[in-house]
Design a protein around this motif. Structure first.
Motif, PDB file in Angstrom:
ATOM      1  N   GLY A   1       1.504   3.900  -3.317  1.00  0.00           N
ATOM      2  CA  GLY A   1       1.024   5.352  -2.967  1.00  0.00           C
ATOM      3  C   GLY A   1       2.146   6.345  -3.451  1.00  0.00           C
ATOM      4  O   GLY A   1       2.118   7.561  -3.591  1.00  0.00           O
ATOM      5  N   GLN A   2       3.300   5.779  -3.503  1.00  0.00           N
ATOM      6  CA  GLN A   2       4.728   6.622  -3.622  1.00  0.00           C
ATOM      7  C   GLN A   2       4.707   6.922  -5.244  1.00  0.00           C
ATOM      8  O   GLN A   2       5.788   7.651  -5.771  1.00  0.00           O
ATOM      9  CB  GLN A   2       5.895   6.072  -2.919  1.00  0.00           C
ATOM     10  N   GLN A   3       4.201   5.897  -5.961  1.00  0.00           N
ATOM     11  CA  GLN A   3       4.487   6.024  -7.276  1.00  0.00           C
ATOM     12  C   GLN A   3       3.824   7.153  -8.246  1.00  0.00           C
ATOM     13  O   GLN A   3       2.809   7.793  -7.713  1.00  0.00           O
ATOM     14  CB  GLN A   3       4.063   4.488  -8.170  1.00  0.00           C
ATOM     15  N   ALA A   4       4.491   7.673  -9.313  1.00  0.00           N
ATOM     16  CA  ALA A   4       4.178   8.935 -10.130  1.00  0.00           C
ATOM     17  C   ALA A   4       2.990   8.325 -10.825  1.00  0.00           C
ATOM     18  O   ALA A   4       2.603   7.079 -11.443  1.00  0.00           O
ATOM     19  CB  ALA A   4       5.304   9.181 -11.065  1.00  0.00           C
TER      20      ALA A   4
ATOM     21  N   TYR B   1       1.366   4.467 -13.342  1.00  0.00           N
ATOM     22  CA  TYR B   1       0.527   3.723 -12.642  1.00  0.00           C
ATOM     23  C   TYR B   1       0.200   2.246 -13.750  1.00  0.00           C
ATOM     24  O   TYR B   1       0.454   1.151 -13.059  1.00  0.00           O
ATOM     25  CB  TYR B   1      -0.688   4.203 -12.239  1.00  0.00           C
TER      26      TYR B   1
ATOM     27  N   SER C   1       3.507   0.327 -13.860  1.00  0.00           N
ATOM     28  CA  SER C   1       3.768  -0.556 -12.789  1.00  0.00           C
ATOM     29  C   SER C   1       2.636  -1.673 -12.383  1.00  0.00           C
ATOM     30  O   SER C   1       3.065  -2.896 -12.032  1.00  0.00           O
ATOM     31  CB  SER C   1       3.631   0.537 -11.589  1.00  0.00           C
TER      32      SER C   1
ATOM     33  N   TYR D   1       0.940  -1.275   0.060  1.00  0.00           N
ATOM     34  CA  TYR D   1      -0.091   0.057  -0.025  1.00  0.00           C
ATOM     35  C   TYR D   1       0.742   1.184  -0.212  1.00  0.00           C
ATOM     36  O   TYR D   1       0.702   2.230  -0.563  1.00  0.00           O
ATOM     37  CB  TYR D   1      -1.000   0.020   1.327  1.00  0.00           C
ATOM     38  N   TYR D   2       1.765   1.265   1.059  1.00  0.00           N
ATOM     39  CA  TYR D   2       2.735   2.409   1.073  1.00  0.00           C
ATOM     40  C   TYR D   2       3.599   2.654  -0.274  1.00  0.00           C
ATOM     41  O   TYR D   2       3.487   3.788  -1.009  1.00  0.00           O
ATOM     42  CB  TYR D   2       3.745   2.232   2.138  1.00  0.00           C
ATOM     43  N   TRP D   3       4.193   1.573  -0.769  1.00  0.00           N
ATOM     44  CA  TRP D   3       4.852   1.671  -2.212  1.00  0.00           C
ATOM     45  C   TRP D   3       4.045   2.327  -3.191  1.00  0.00           C
ATOM     46  O   TRP D   3       4.583   3.050  -3.958  1.00  0.00           O
ATOM     47  CB  TRP D   3       5.601   0.516  -2.158  1.00  0.00           C
TER      48      TRP D   3
ATOM     49  N   PRO E   1      -3.644   1.722  -4.256  1.00  0.00           N
ATOM     50  CA  PRO E   1      -3.210   2.808  -4.481  1.00  0.00           C
ATOM     51  C   PRO E   1      -2.964   3.404  -5.842  1.00  0.00           C
ATOM     52  O   PRO E   1      -3.128   4.552  -6.333  1.00  0.00           O
ATOM     53  CB  PRO E   1      -1.978   3.208  -3.791  1.00  0.00           C
TER      54      PRO E   1
ATOM     55  N   ASN F   1      -5.219   6.385  -8.916  1.00  0.00           N
ATOM     56  CA  ASN F   1      -4.809   7.332 -10.054  1.00  0.00           C
ATOM     57  C   ASN F   1      -5.820   7.637 -11.117  1.00  0.00           C
ATOM     58  O   ASN F   1      -5.965   8.506 -11.860  1.00  0.00           O
ATOM     59  CB  ASN F   1      -3.383   7.107 -10.569  1.00  0.00           C
TER      60      ASN F   1
ATOM     61  N   GLN G   1      -0.134  -3.166  -4.283  1.00  0.00           N
ATOM     62  CA  GLN G   1       0.069  -2.010  -4.747  1.00  0.00           C
ATOM     63  C   GLN G   1      -1.193  -1.726  -5.704  1.00  0.00           C
ATOM     64  O   GLN G   1      -1.346  -0.493  -6.075  1.00  0.00           O
ATOM     65  CB  GLN G   1       1.025  -2.043  -5.663  1.00  0.00           C
TER      66      GLN G   1
END
Length: 480
Positions: free
Chosen positions: A59-62, A66, A69, A55-57, A134, A138, A131
C-alpha cells in the motif's frame, strides 16, 4: 482480455498459490519437527505476520511502480517457492542448523529451527505475495469507490485461498505428491506473471528467461530428484525403503518405522516383544486391531489364526508397503481412518488393540496420547481384552513427557506391565501390556504387603499353585 478481468484472474490465482504455500510448508517440515499444534501455530503466525507486512508495504508503493513491483515479486516468489520449499533445501536447512546448534541450550530446540525456517524462507515469499492485493488496487476503475474495489479484491483473493487449501491438500498432494504440488503452484505464479509483463519491453526476455530457469530448477528439485529418493510421497508422509544387512527398513518421514527380516520375516525387537505378549494366549479366531500400520510387520511372519485389522490415516501406506517393503499382500484387513475417530464411531469390541502411533516424542499425535484416548481404547476392548502400546519414552521416567505419559496410561488402563528395549537415559521403545479398566478397579482389589501379616507368603504360594496347574494342563495338552 480486459484489464479488469486480468486483475480478477491474477488475484484469484495468487490466492490459490499463497494458500497452497501454507499447506505445503506444514507438510514439508513434518519429517523434521513433527505435526503438533506448536509447529502449526508457528507456521500460521509467521504466515499471517508476513502477509500483514506485505499488505502494508504494497500500500506504500507509488501507483506508477505497481506493475514493475508485481513482476519482480512474482519472479522472486517462483524462485523461493520452487527452491526454498523443495525437500532437498528443507532437509539441508534443518539438518545443517541442527548440526550447528547441537549442544547449545534453547537454540537446539526444533521449534526454534522451525521459526527460523518460517522467518527466513516462508515469510519473504508470503511478503511478496501479500503485496499483490494493494498493488493491483491501483488498476481499479475510478468510477468504483475505493471501499468497493478493496472489497472485491479481498474477496477474490480469499476465494482463491479457500480453493487453494482444498485443491492442494485433497487433489494435488493426494494424487500427484508434494513435489508436483510445489511445481504446479510455481506454474500458477508464472501464469500471473504472463498477464503482468510488458511484452513490448526489451527487458521482458530477461524476466521470462529467469522465470523459465527457476521453473526448470523447481521441476528438477521437486519432481525428478524426489522420485529417486522416495518410494512415494503423500499428504501425510515420505516413504522410503532402505536395505539392511538382515532385511529391509521401511522409513516414514526420516524415521525407521518398520523392519522385516529377509528370511524369518521378523520385525524390530519391540515388535517381537509385542508378538510374544499377544500370542502367549490362543488367538485363533480372535480380533486384533492395530492402530498405526507402519510396515504391517505384526502379522508378516504369521497370524496364529487371528484376524488382523490395520488402521492408518494414510490410505497410500498399504500399496506402498505391499509393493516396496513386504513384496506381498498384507495379512489382514486395512482401514484408512483416524485412530480416535474410528474408535468413537465403529462400536466394535476387540480382543486386542495395539497402539503403535508414536515414532518419537516430537511427532506424537496429540489427540492419540491423552487420558481420553487411552480410556477410549479401554472401552473398545472386550471384558477380557488387552491393550498393547508401543510408546517412545525414557524408561527412567526422568523427564516430564515420559513420566506424564506413563502416569496417563496407567490411569486410563488397568494392570499395566512394561517391557523395554533398553534401559538408557534416552527415548526407547517401551511396550505396555494393559487390561481393560472396569468398575472393579476403583474398588480395593489390591492391598499392601506389610511386615505384620503373612499375606505375601500365602498369596505367593497360591499363585505358584495356579501357575503349576496351568503349566500342567499345557504339558498335558501338548502331549495329546
Amino acid at each position: 482480455m480486459t484489464t479488469r478481468r486480468k486483475v480478477a484472474l491474477i488475484l484469484f490465482l495468487e490466492g490459490l498459490a499463497s494458500s497452497g504455500l501454507q499447506m505445503i510448508t506444514i507438510r514439508q517440515t513434518v519429517p523434521f519437527v513433527g505435526s503438533s499444534v506448536l509447529c502449526t501455530s508457528i507456521i500460521i503466525s509467521c504466515f499471517l505476520a508476513a502477509l500483514a507486512l506485505g499488505y502494508y508495504w504494497g500500500g506504500q508503493q507509488a501507483p506508477e511502480r505497481y506493475a514493475k513491483s508485481l513482476v519482480m515479486n512474482l519472479v522472486g516468489s517462483i524462485a523461493l517457492f520452487g527452491i526454498g520449499l523443495s525437500y532437498i533445501f528443507v532437509s539441508f536447512f534443518f539438518l545443517s542448523i541442527a548440526d550447528m546448534t547441537q549442544g547449545i541450550s534453547y537454540l537446539s530446540n526444533p521449534l526454534i529451527h522451525l521459526f527460523l525456517f518460517s522467518l527466513l524462507v516462508m515469510s519473504p515469499l508470503v511478503f511478496f505475495l501479500g503485496q499483490t492485493v494493494p498493488l493491483l488496487l491501483n488498476t481499479a476503475d475510478h468510477e468504483i469507490s475505493k471501499s468497493k474495489a478493496t472489497g472485491n479484491a479481498t474477496a477474490l483473493s480469499t476465494i482463491g485461498n479457500v480453493l487453494g487449501c482444498l485443491i492442494t491438500s485433497l487433489l494435488l498432494m493426494y494424487f500427484l505428491g508434494v513435489g508436483y504440488s510445489i511445481f504446479i503452484n510455481c506454474l500458477i505464479l508464472a501464469i500471473c506473471l504472463c498477464f503482468m509483463v510488458n511484452w513490448s519491453s526489451s527487458r521482458t526476455k530477461y524476466v521470462l528467461g529467469s522465470t523459465l530457469s527457476f521453473l526448470t530448477i523447481s521441476y528438477t528439485l521437486n519432481v525428478k530428484i524426489p522420485d529417486s529418493l522416495f518410494a512415494a510421497t503423500t499428504p501425510y508422509s515420505n516413504y522410503h525403503v532402505a536395505d539392511h544387512p538382515d532385511g529391509k527398513r521401511f522409513i516414514i518421514n526420516r524415521s525407521s518405522a518398520s523392519f522385516i527380516g529377509e528370511n524369518d520375516r521378523k520385525g524390530w525387537p519391540y515388535i517381537e516383544i509385542m508378538k510374544q505378549g499377544i500370542f502367549v494366549d490362543d488367538m485363533a479366531g480372535k480380533d486384533i486391531l492395530v492402530l498405526g500400520a507402519g510396515g504391517f510387520t505384526l502379522s508378516a511372519e504369521e497370524t496364529n489364526g487371528a484376524h488382523f485389522t490395520y488402521l492408518d490415516v494414510d490410505p497410500q501406506i498399504k500399496p506402498v508397503a505391499e509393493n516396496y517393503f513386504l513384496e506381498e499382500p498384507i495379512r489382514g484387513e486395512f482401514i484408512a481412518n483416524d485412530a480416535r475417530s474410528y474408535l468413537l464411531t465403529s462400536g466394535k469390541l476387540w480382543d486386542v488393540i495395539v497402539v503403535d502411533l508414536y515414532t518419537n516424542a516430537a511427532t506424537t499425535p496429540m489427540h492419540t496420547a491423552t487420558y481420553e484416548f487411552f480410556s477410549l481404547v479401554s472401552s473398545s476392548l472386550k471384558p477380557s481384552g488387552k491393550a498393547v502400546l508401543n510408546i517412545a519414552a525414557n524408561p527412567r521416567l526422568s523427564d516430564k513427557y515420559s513420566a506424564n505419559m506413563d502416569f496417563t496410561v496407567r490411569q486410563a488402563l488397568s494392570r499395566c506391565i512394561t517391557d523395554i528395549t533398553g534401559y538408557q537415559d534416552a527415548l526407547v521403545n517401551i511396550v505396555y501390556f494393559c487390561s481393560k479398566r472396569s468398575s472393579m478397579d476403583d474398588k480395593t482389589i489390591a492391598s499392601l504387603y506389610r511386615d505384620n501379616t503373612t499375606k505375601v507368603t500365602v498369596d505367593g504360594y497360591l499363585s505358584s499353585m495356579n501357575i503349576k496347574k496351568w503349566q500342567g494342563r499345557g504339558e498335558s495338552t501338548n502331549g495329546q
